[in-house]
Write a protein that holds these residues in place. Sequence first.
Motif, PDB file in Angstrom:
ATOM      1  N   ALA A 223       0.710  -1.503  -0.016  1.00  0.00           N
ATOM      2  CA  ALA A 223      -0.254   0.457  -0.105  1.00  0.00           C
ATOM      3  C   ALA A 223       0.833   1.077   0.378  1.00  0.00           C
ATOM      4  CB  ALA A 223      -1.212   0.273   1.340  1.00  0.00           C
ATOM      5  N   VAL A 224       1.574   1.111   0.785  1.00  0.00           N
ATOM      6  CA  VAL A 224       2.767   2.574   1.081  1.00  0.00           C
ATOM      7  C   VAL A 224       3.602   2.930  -0.527  1.00  0.00           C
ATOM      8  CG1 VAL A 224       4.869   3.440   1.923  1.00  0.00           C
ATOM      9  CG2 VAL A 224       2.958   2.200   3.193  1.00  0.00           C
ATOM     10  N   ALA A 225       4.057   1.869  -1.095  1.00  0.00           N
ATOM     11  CA  ALA A 225       4.696   1.770  -2.050  1.00  0.00           C
ATOM     12  C   ALA A 225       3.106   2.176  -3.442  1.00  0.00           C
ATOM     13  CB  ALA A 225       5.497   0.732  -2.928  1.00  0.00           C
TER      14      ALA A 225
ATOM     15  N   PHE B 170       1.383   7.110  -7.373  1.00  0.00           N
ATOM     16  CA  PHE B 170       0.609   7.497  -7.404  1.00  0.00           C
ATOM     17  C   PHE B 170       0.715   8.557  -7.159  1.00  0.00           C
ATOM     18  CE2 PHE B 170      -3.756   8.661  -7.476  1.00  0.00           C
ATOM     19  CZ  PHE B 170      -4.485   8.404  -8.752  1.00  0.00           C
ATOM     20  N   THR B 171       1.397   8.911  -7.016  1.00  0.00           N
ATOM     21  CA  THR B 171       1.179  10.000  -6.239  1.00  0.00           C
ATOM     22  C   THR B 171       2.292  10.951  -6.985  1.00  0.00           C
ATOM     23  OG1 THR B 171       0.582   9.695  -3.646  1.00  0.00           O
ATOM     24  CG2 THR B 171       1.401  12.187  -4.012  1.00  0.00           C
ATOM     25  N   ASN B 172       3.037  10.399  -7.341  1.00  0.00           N
ATOM     26  CA  ASN B 172       4.530  10.840  -8.364  1.00  0.00           C
ATOM     27  C   ASN B 172       4.253  10.726  -9.293  1.00  0.00           C
ATOM     28  OD1 ASN B 172       6.107  11.132  -5.664  1.00  0.00           O
ATOM     29  ND2 ASN B 172       6.794   9.284  -5.709  1.00  0.00           N
TER      30      ASN B 172
ATOM     31  N   CYS C 254      -9.729   0.000   2.613  1.00  0.00           N
ATOM     32  CA  CYS C 254      -9.644   0.030   1.207  1.00  0.00           C
ATOM     33  C   CYS C 254     -10.532   0.008   0.717  1.00  0.00           C
ATOM     34  CB  CYS C 254      -8.661  -1.489   1.562  1.00  0.00           C
ATOM     35  SG  CYS C 254      -7.996  -2.513   2.515  1.00  0.00           S
ATOM     36  N   LEU C 255     -11.046  -0.122   0.254  1.00  0.00           N
ATOM     37  CA  LEU C 255     -12.597   0.641  -0.214  1.00  0.00           C
ATOM     38  C   LEU C 255     -13.035   1.861  -0.185  1.00  0.00           C
ATOM     39  CD1 LEU C 255     -15.566  -2.104  -0.087  1.00  0.00           C
ATOM     40  CD2 LEU C 255     -13.682  -1.920  -1.612  1.00  0.00           C
ATOM     41  N   LEU C 256     -12.213   2.236   0.240  1.00  0.00           N
ATOM     42  CA  LEU C 256     -12.544   3.612   0.847  1.00  0.00           C
ATOM     43  C   LEU C 256     -11.362   5.051  -0.235  1.00  0.00           C
ATOM     44  CD1 LEU C 256     -14.015   6.694   1.820  1.00  0.00           C
ATOM     45  CD2 LEU C 256     -12.554   6.769   4.241  1.00  0.00           C
ATOM     46  N   VAL C 257     -10.404   3.890   0.236  1.00  0.00           N
ATOM     47  CA  VAL C 257      -8.567   4.018  -0.607  1.00  0.00           C
ATOM     48  C   VAL C 257      -9.165   4.162  -1.501  1.00  0.00           C
ATOM     49  CG1 VAL C 257      -6.659   4.169  -1.090  1.00  0.00           C
ATOM     50  CG2 VAL C 257      -7.222   4.178   1.269  1.00  0.00           C
ATOM     51  N   CYS C 258      -9.985   3.076  -2.441  1.00  0.00           N
ATOM     52  CA  CYS C 258     -10.264   3.294  -4.390  1.00  0.00           C
ATOM     53  C   CYS C 258     -11.118   4.024  -4.059  1.00  0.00           C
ATOM     54  CB  CYS C 258     -10.337   1.488  -3.949  1.00  0.00           C
ATOM     55  SG  CYS C 258      -9.981   0.054  -4.166  1.00  0.00           S
ATOM     56  N   ALA C 259     -12.307   4.273  -3.614  1.00  0.00           N
ATOM     57  CA  ALA C 259     -13.210   5.644  -3.878  1.00  0.00           C
ATOM     58  C   ALA C 259     -12.092   6.634  -3.726  1.00  0.00           C
ATOM     59  CB  ALA C 259     -14.278   5.397  -2.684  1.00  0.00           C
ATOM     60  N   MET C 260     -10.950   6.784  -3.251  1.00  0.00           N
ATOM     61  CA  MET C 260     -11.104   8.428  -3.094  1.00  0.00           C
ATOM     62  C   MET C 260     -10.035   8.546  -4.742  1.00  0.00           C
ATOM     63  SD  MET C 260      -9.745   8.703   0.632  1.00  0.00           S
ATOM     64  CE  MET C 260      -8.242  10.228   0.700  1.00  0.00           C
ATOM     65  N   VAL C 261      -9.172   7.547  -5.148  1.00  0.00           N
ATOM     66  CA  VAL C 261      -7.979   7.508  -5.850  1.00  0.00           C
ATOM     67  C   VAL C 261      -9.006   7.278  -7.522  1.00  0.00           C
ATOM     68  CG1 VAL C 261      -7.062   5.650  -7.312  1.00  0.00           C
ATOM     69  CG2 VAL C 261      -6.292   5.663  -5.218  1.00  0.00           C
ATOM     70  N   ARG C 262      -9.951   7.057  -7.452  1.00  0.00           N
ATOM     71  CA  ARG C 262     -11.101   7.021  -8.321  1.00  0.00           C
ATOM     72  C   ARG C 262     -12.035   8.571  -8.175  1.00  0.00           C
ATOM     73  NH1 ARG C 262     -12.063   6.507 -13.160  1.00  0.00           N
ATOM     74  NH2 ARG C 262     -14.348   6.866 -13.777  1.00  0.00           N
TER      75      ARG C 262
ATOM     76  N   TYR D 165     -10.030  11.589  -7.133  1.00  0.00           N
ATOM     77  CA  TYR D 165      -9.450  12.330  -7.820  1.00  0.00           C
ATOM     78  C   TYR D 165      -8.766  11.757  -9.245  1.00  0.00           C
ATOM     79  CZ  TYR D 165      -4.457  13.460  -8.335  1.00  0.00           C
ATOM     80  OH  TYR D 165      -3.357  15.040  -8.306  1.00  0.00           O
ATOM     81  N   GLU D 166      -8.839  10.790  -9.363  1.00  0.00           N
ATOM     82  CA  GLU D 166      -9.362  10.337 -11.314  1.00  0.00           C
ATOM     83  C   GLU D 166      -9.652  11.650 -11.876  1.00  0.00           C
ATOM     84  OE1 GLU D 166      -9.058   6.658 -11.668  1.00  0.00           O
ATOM     85  OE2 GLU D 166      -6.400   6.526 -11.970  1.00  0.00           O
ATOM     86  N   ILE D 167     -11.638  10.854 -11.256  1.00  0.00           N
ATOM     87  CA  ILE D 167     -12.643  11.873 -11.897  1.00  0.00           C
ATOM     88  C   ILE D 167     -12.253  13.411 -11.649  1.00  0.00           C
ATOM     89  CG2 ILE D 167     -14.795  12.445 -12.124  1.00  0.00           C
ATOM     90  CD1 ILE D 167     -15.394   9.517 -11.628  1.00  0.00           C
TER      91      ILE D 167
END
Length: 113
Positions: free
Chosen positions: A15-17, A22-24, A73-81, A83-85
Amino acid sequence: GWFTYFAIESYGSLAVALFWAFTNASIDLESAKSSYGLIVAFAQLGAIFGSTLATKASAFHISFLFVLGGSSCLLVCAMVRGYEIFFMIPAQILPAHPSENTTQQSANKIRSN
């Protein structure tokens, strides 16, 4: 026992890697200078509250902590999505079918250069 240990340890390492990859990949240098401090500050708060929650595991029961971990874990996936949108870069206009005239277009580009 052992499966849970390996799953948690693997998730923690990956998760950290994946987060920093993704951030970079999605933040430019100027934004990184101003936002990485905030990211690390929230990570430290998460480490403090997460370890505090883990020490109180007997009061919350292990099953609740598993549900909480899975939900995060599901919240992180939703947050990444999200961000992408929110920060989506318009895609280049592509032909309807990738095979349509791609060879001819490539040849024309090479000739024009």
